[in-house]
Design an enzyme around this catalytic site. Structure first.
Site, mmCIF file in Angstrom:
data_model
loop_
_atom_site.group_PDB
_atom_site.id
_atom_site.type_symbol
_atom_site.label_atom_id
_atom_site.label_comp_id
_atom_site.label_asym_id
_atom_site.label_seq_id
_atom_site.Cartn_x
_atom_site.Cartn_y
_atom_site.Cartn_z
ATOM 1 N N PHE A 162 0.831 -1.205 0.000
ATOM 2 C CA PHE A 162 0.000 0.000 0.000
ATOM 3 C C PHE A 162 0.866 1.256 0.000
ATOM 4 C CE2 PHE A 162 -2.097 -3.291 2.523
ATOM 5 C CZ PHE A 162 -3.389 -3.306 2.030
ATOM 6 N N ASP A 163 0.422 2.259 -0.727
ATOM 7 C CA ASP A 163 0.916 3.608 -0.520
ATOM 8 C C ASP A 163 0.275 4.126 0.770
ATOM 9 O OD1 ASP A 163 2.094 6.132 -0.982
ATOM 10 O OD2 ASP A 163 0.333 6.816 -2.079
ATOM 11 N N GLY A 164 0.790 5.247 1.287
ATOM 12 C CA GLY A 164 0.263 5.780 2.542
ATOM 13 C C GLY A 164 -0.815 6.824 2.344
ATOM 14 N N ASP A 276 -2.384 6.062 -5.062
ATOM 15 C CA ASP A 276 -3.349 7.057 -5.534
ATOM 16 C C ASP A 276 -2.872 7.815 -6.763
ATOM 17 O OD1 ASP A 276 -2.486 10.127 -4.181
ATOM 18 O OD2 ASP A 276 -1.447 8.307 -3.599
#
Length: 299
Positions: A162-164, A276
């Site tokens: 995951f990105d943050g 995102d």
């Protein structure tokens, strides 16, 4: 008693994310629904090739075998109608995927049905459906084309990255960076280092995965998660404190400070990566299955 999905990780996936339907989708876009319907019916005995989400689904379903319990439910959520779906179901059976439930909406929005099944994650190649799911408060990603290198191998460990900001966490800090620049972002994060970040669209999914990990004996969980973020010191402190406040497990964390994510993700061996930003998600899709998480629509 009726069957319930309350205690399962529920993953909804479109047929175009599970299988390679690029040729069929091109027919639909160029020639229309009737040509697509005719093609699918004429080729309904032809088995579809795995798509970008196939390896992830295969790996998740193996959790049920490893645990001898129903931890994961995978649903087909498709805009196909029933008449064009036989090829999809025959391909599912061919690959021995334990997928028995489906929503075939006949062109209607899939987002209308996510709550009815308690979907924890929705993957689709259709941007409109994913945007509607995000707007409705569900974790969802637009999956990129990716030539899977490991769709048939028995997978010992599921790896999800995951990105943050704007994925696990809200886009609060990301907006400051975009609107005011790096210096303002760092100052904001320093000032709020001990204040947990608000939840993003994938926070609850991470919590669900953490609970699944805890259901296995220590050191034997076949799930491994990673945070792969452009943040670096001093902005990492708030992230670490946030995960601690949520009481969730993240196995690996990469604070890259602008270094490209692609090589790290390839080494990690992610079965799926969520980001995102188009620039990160599209580049990552060259080496691992990746999905872009759109921003919630402004109201």
């Amino acid at each position: 008693m009726p069957f319930t999905l309350e205690n399962c990780l529920v993953v909804g996936i479109s047929s175009r994310a599970l299988f390679d339907l690029s040729k069929e989708n091109a027919i639909f876009e160029k020639e229309g629904l009737d040509a697509y319907r005719t093609y699918q019916i004429e080729h309904e005995d032809d088995i579809l090739q795995p798509g970008s989400g196939f390896a992830l689904v295969k790996a998740l379903l193996q959790l049920n075998e490893l645990s001898n319990s129903h931890l994961v439910e995978v649903l087909i959520l498709s805009r196909n109608g029933a008449e064009t779906s036989l090829r999809i179901f025959q391909s599912i059976e061919h690959y021995h995927l334990d997928i028995t439930r489906a929503v075939l909406s006949g062109g209607e929005s899939i987002a209308n049905y996510l709550a009815a099944f308690g979907v924890d994650l929705f993957l689709s190649a259709d941007e409109e459906d994913v945007q509607a799911a995000i707007d409705a408060g569900f974790a969802a990603g637009i999956i990129y084309p990716h030539k899977n290198q490991y769709p048939f191998a028995k997978i010992q460990e599921i790896r999800i990255a995951f990105d943050g900001d704007a994925v696990l966490f809200s886009d609060e800090s990301e907006r400051i960076y975009q609107e005011q620049g790096l210096k303002a972002f760092i100052e904001y994060e320093r000032a709020n280092a001990k204040k947990p970040l608000p939840k993003g669209p994938f926070a609850n999914l991470l919590k669900t995965l953490s609970k699944l990990q805890e259901s296995f004996p220590p050191g034997q969980a076949p799930i491994r998660t990673a945070l792969v973020t452009a943040r670096n010191a001093p902005a990492q402190e708030r992230v670490i404190r946030t995960l601690r406040a949520w009481n969730v497990r993240i196995d690996e964390a990469f604070f890259l400070g602008g270094i490209p994510k692609k090589d790290v993700l390839e080494k990690f061996g992610a079965h799926i990566f969520f980001d995102d930003q188009e620039v990160h998600a599209s580049k990552a899709s060259e080496v691992v299955p990746s999905a872009r998480v759109p921003y919630k629509s402004k109201t």
